[in-house]
Design an enzyme around this catalytic site. Structure first.
Site, PDB file in Angstrom:
ATOM      1  N   SER A 211       0.842  -1.145   0.262  1.00  0.00           N
ATOM      2  CA  SER A 211      -0.126  -0.009  -0.076  1.00  0.00           C
ATOM      3  C   SER A 211       0.867   1.422  -0.175  1.00  0.00           C
ATOM      4  CB  SER A 211      -0.894   0.080   1.270  1.00  0.00           C
ATOM      5  OG  SER A 211      -1.823   1.512   1.475  1.00  0.00           O
TER       6      SER A 211
ATOM      7  N   TYR B 291      -1.941  -0.449  10.495  1.00  0.00           N
ATOM      8  CA  TYR B 291      -1.885  -0.836   8.943  1.00  0.00           C
ATOM      9  C   TYR B 291      -0.534  -0.308   8.356  1.00  0.00           C
ATOM     10  CZ  TYR B 291      -3.828  -1.045   4.251  1.00  0.00           C
ATOM     11  OH  TYR B 291      -3.928  -1.323   2.953  1.00  0.00           O
TER      12      TYR B 291
END
Length: 698
Positions: free
Chosen positions: A576, A589
């Site tokens: 990501s 995350y």
């Protein structure tokens, strides 16, 4: 009225046939499809069917007879109008006036085009004159196991007369072509009133005035041969000389096959990378465990359709069922000499049989590999071809069983087999095959493929020619995803990426389904958007387990298989933008994604010598179609940016340089770039985010 057969399936549906009316071509196609649905009657791509109708000549407006016949390379089980050729019957028969004998066969095939009636015709096959020189309205040319057993039995002509009396004709083996059509015509002239013809070492011709009569004639002839063989087997009391060894239990067979598959795949891919298939059916086990295996298998098959797909003979592995095959180098030490000997024998076969104009020798590796007590492996350019090769060898086993029960099995002489395998017309057919897709011959395993980004990646890889093992923790999502593909394209495996045993089971399925793995895409994921204060230890552990530990375990087992194959490979990790950019409410995350990215670089450095490339694709803001955005993550990101959830797609689009909404398909394209185009790149990061300046890696 429904008919009952014991050895073939009666599939004629009166209502379906009636719906086709008097359309004889439609009825011929219907007959073809239901014949092709029973593998005991003919295998994929085997045999051909035809019908003759009266049509208007477009130039003279006169009534002319037209023959409609399966075109070159087709399959009767899936035959449609697009797959048939329509030819003037009279013109085809007039070719007798210019035929100059056996040496003229190849030229005759070119002349078939001068007989074309339907300009949309598929290229006529070599068997076209076999149908055209016979007078019947509907004709079937089939390769039933029972009939080929009769055709391949010693004293086949006498056996034919014993079974059917004078109602069936017989012609000796001859390579398909115009002259064989003449021999069929001659056989009918000398035996008026017969219901069909047995072709020595080859197959069966049957016919009828209507499509239904032809269908029933074919089934009845096959049933009679099957009954005769069954009675001989019962009379003899055993087949293949009886049992030599016992099979391993079913689960042990699967375990050994799964371990062995990548090793075999690496060896059989010495010239061209192959896809594998495994079967341990009762039919296969009866043959490979028998006393007669080592006598019959080297003889090769009899029917041309069989050995064209299975090669002249199989490779029998020199491995005992009791051997520990988990030690790769020890097993390879035993397997390599077997493969080297097979390749040498194939080269000798080629050199001894070749002609001055023969095509160059093809891949000398085996297609069929037998492991007594365990099962049978087949390898080919794609899954369908590997599976079909396996099915054809099962047909060959049935033929050997039947012929041995009748009298004695006979195979084609090596020279005859070579002349079929290296026929210039067969070579021309191979040259006409469409170019292979970029990911053809490669196997991918994609985690989190039950939906969203993972499913889009699987879609892209399949579209580019790969076989894909879809894994997901959600059974319903996985089942739904797998159902969207055609047969042989994919395989599904439930997988929890946080558990090593679950990952091992998924790879076992990949090995059994396709032979190994070449591409690993870790797409499984979840997202939790919380501040430092709100992030629980459970949140932290869950992110680390799925994203980081899962990536580690998936790579660890996958690389083990890749190294066994020795074919290199690709690992692509879906990380990501958040692994590069610091943002609010994202500590768990973002940290996990950063760990994924650095693990990629570490593995790229370690695995380069094995030609295993490891790269990262970084999405950002994939909201539409992504399961991660269903729930709290979307709410958390909307809260962090002070907007509503419904405005997230526009928000993310506005903040990238291209101002584009990023879709799962865009991430899939990034993966394809890594595995299908950038074959000399490793340790790289591809951002698929529309352009985020603060996420630029350089």
């Amino acid at each position: 009225m429904e008919k009952t057969f014991k050895y073939v399936d009666y599939l004629w549906d009166e209502q379906k046939a009636a719906s086709l009316g008097d359309d004889q071509v439609a009825l011929f196609l219907y007959r073809s499809n239901i014949l092709g649905a029973d593998l005991r009657i003919t295998n994929f791509g085997g045999g051909n069917t035809s019908c003759k109708t009266t049509e208007k000549d477009p130039l003279t407006n006169e009534d002319v007879e037209v023959m409609w016949v399966k075109g070159s390379g087709g399959d009767i089980g899936t035959l449609t109008r697009e797959g048939i050729a329509g030819l003037y019957t009279k013109r085809l028969r007039d070719l007798k006036n210019v035929y100059q004998g056996i040496t003229d066969e190849d030229r005759m095939v070119g002349l078939f085009n001068h007989c074309i009636y339907d300009l949309n015709s598929k290229a006529p096959s070599i068997d076209t004159p076999l149908h055209g020189l016979l007078p019947f309205a509907h004709i079937d040319h089939l390769h039933p196991d029972a009939l080929i057993a009769v055709a391949a039995a010693k004293d086949s002509e006498k056996v034919t007369k014993k079974i059917w009396g004078g109602t069936m004709g017989w012609v000796p083996w001859q390579r398909p072509g115009f002259d064989l059509g003449l021999q069929l015509e001659k056989c009918l002239e000398e035996n008026p009133g017969i219901r069909g013809i047995v072709l020595g070492s080859h197959g069966l011709f049957t016919w009828g005035d209507t499509s239904y009569e032809c269908y029933m004639n074919s089934l009845e002839v096959i049933e009679t041969a099957s009954e005769y063989i069954a009675s001989k087997i019962k009379e003899n009391g055993e087949v293949f000389g009886g049992k030599k060894l016992e099979s391993l239990p079913a689960e042990e067979r699967k375990d050994k096959a799964a371990i062995l598959m990548p090793l075999l795949r690496g060896l059989v891919s010495s010239e061209n990378q192959m896809i594998g298939h495994f079967t341990d059916s009762d039919t296969v086990l009866q043959f490979i465990n028998s006393n007669d295996l080592e006598r019959l298998a080297p003889m090769g098959t009899s029917c041309p359709d069989h050995f064209l797909r299975t090669k002249i003979q199989p490779l029998i592995l020199n491995l005992e069922t009791s051997e520990d095959i988990s030690k790769t180098e020890n097993v390879l030490g035993k397997l390599r000499p077997d493969f080297e000997q097979y390749r040498k024998e194939y080269k000798d076969y080629y050199e001894n049989c070749k002609h001055d104009n023969s095509p160059a020798m093809r891949d000398p590796n085996p297609v069929i590999i037998i492991y007594p007590g365990v099962g049978m492996f087949s390898f080919a350019k794609n899954k369908q071809t590997a599976r079909v090769a396996s099915e054809f060898y099962v047909n060959a086993i049935n033929v050997m069983r039947g012929a041995e029960a009748i009298t004695e099995y006979t195979s084609l002489p090596r020279q005859e087999a070579f002349d079929i395998e290296y026929w210039l017309l067969e070579e021309a057919k191979l040259q006409r095959m469409p170019a292979e897709q970029p990911l053809s011959r490669r196997v991918a395993l994609v985690t989190g493929a039950g939906g969203g980004i993972g499913k889009a990646i699987a879609d892209k890889l399949v579209a580019e020619g790969a076989n894909v093992v879809l894994t997901d923790i959600n059974k319903d999502n996985l089942k739904e995803a797998v159902a969207t593909y055609k047969r042989d394209q994919v395989h599904g495996a439930l997988c929890d990426v946080t558990k090593a045993e679950s990952i091992d089971a998924a790879y076992k399925k990949a090995n059994l389904a396709f032979g190994g793995v070449d591409i690993i895409v870790h797409s499984a994921g979840l997202a939790i958007s919380k501040s430092l204060e709100d992030t629980t230890q459970k949140d932290w552990d869950l992110l680390q387990d799925i994203l980081v530990k899962g990536q580690f375990l998936i790579a660890q087992k996958g690389v083990e298989i890749m190294k066994q194959q020795g074919l290199g490979g690709d690992i692509v990790n879906i990380a990501s933008k958040n692994g590069l950019v610091a943002g609010p409410n994202n500590v768990g995350y973002g940290t996990a994604k950063a760990a994924q990215q650095h693990m990629t670089r570490l593995l790229a450095a370690e695995l380069g010598p094995d030609h295993i490339r490891v790269n990262t694709v970084n999405p950002d803001g994939v909201i539409v179609g992504s399961k991660i955005w269903e729930g709290e993550w979307a709410e958390g990101r909307a809260k962090a940016y002070g907007i509503e959830v419904k405005d997230l797609p526009k928000h993310y689009a506005k903040r990238n340089l291209l101002q584009e909404i990023i879709l799962p398909e865009d991430i899939a394209n990034g993966v394809f770039a890594c595995v299908g185009i950038l074959d000399k790149s490793t340790g790289n990061t591809i951002n698929v985010d529309g352009g985020m300046a603060n996420a630029f890696v350089r």
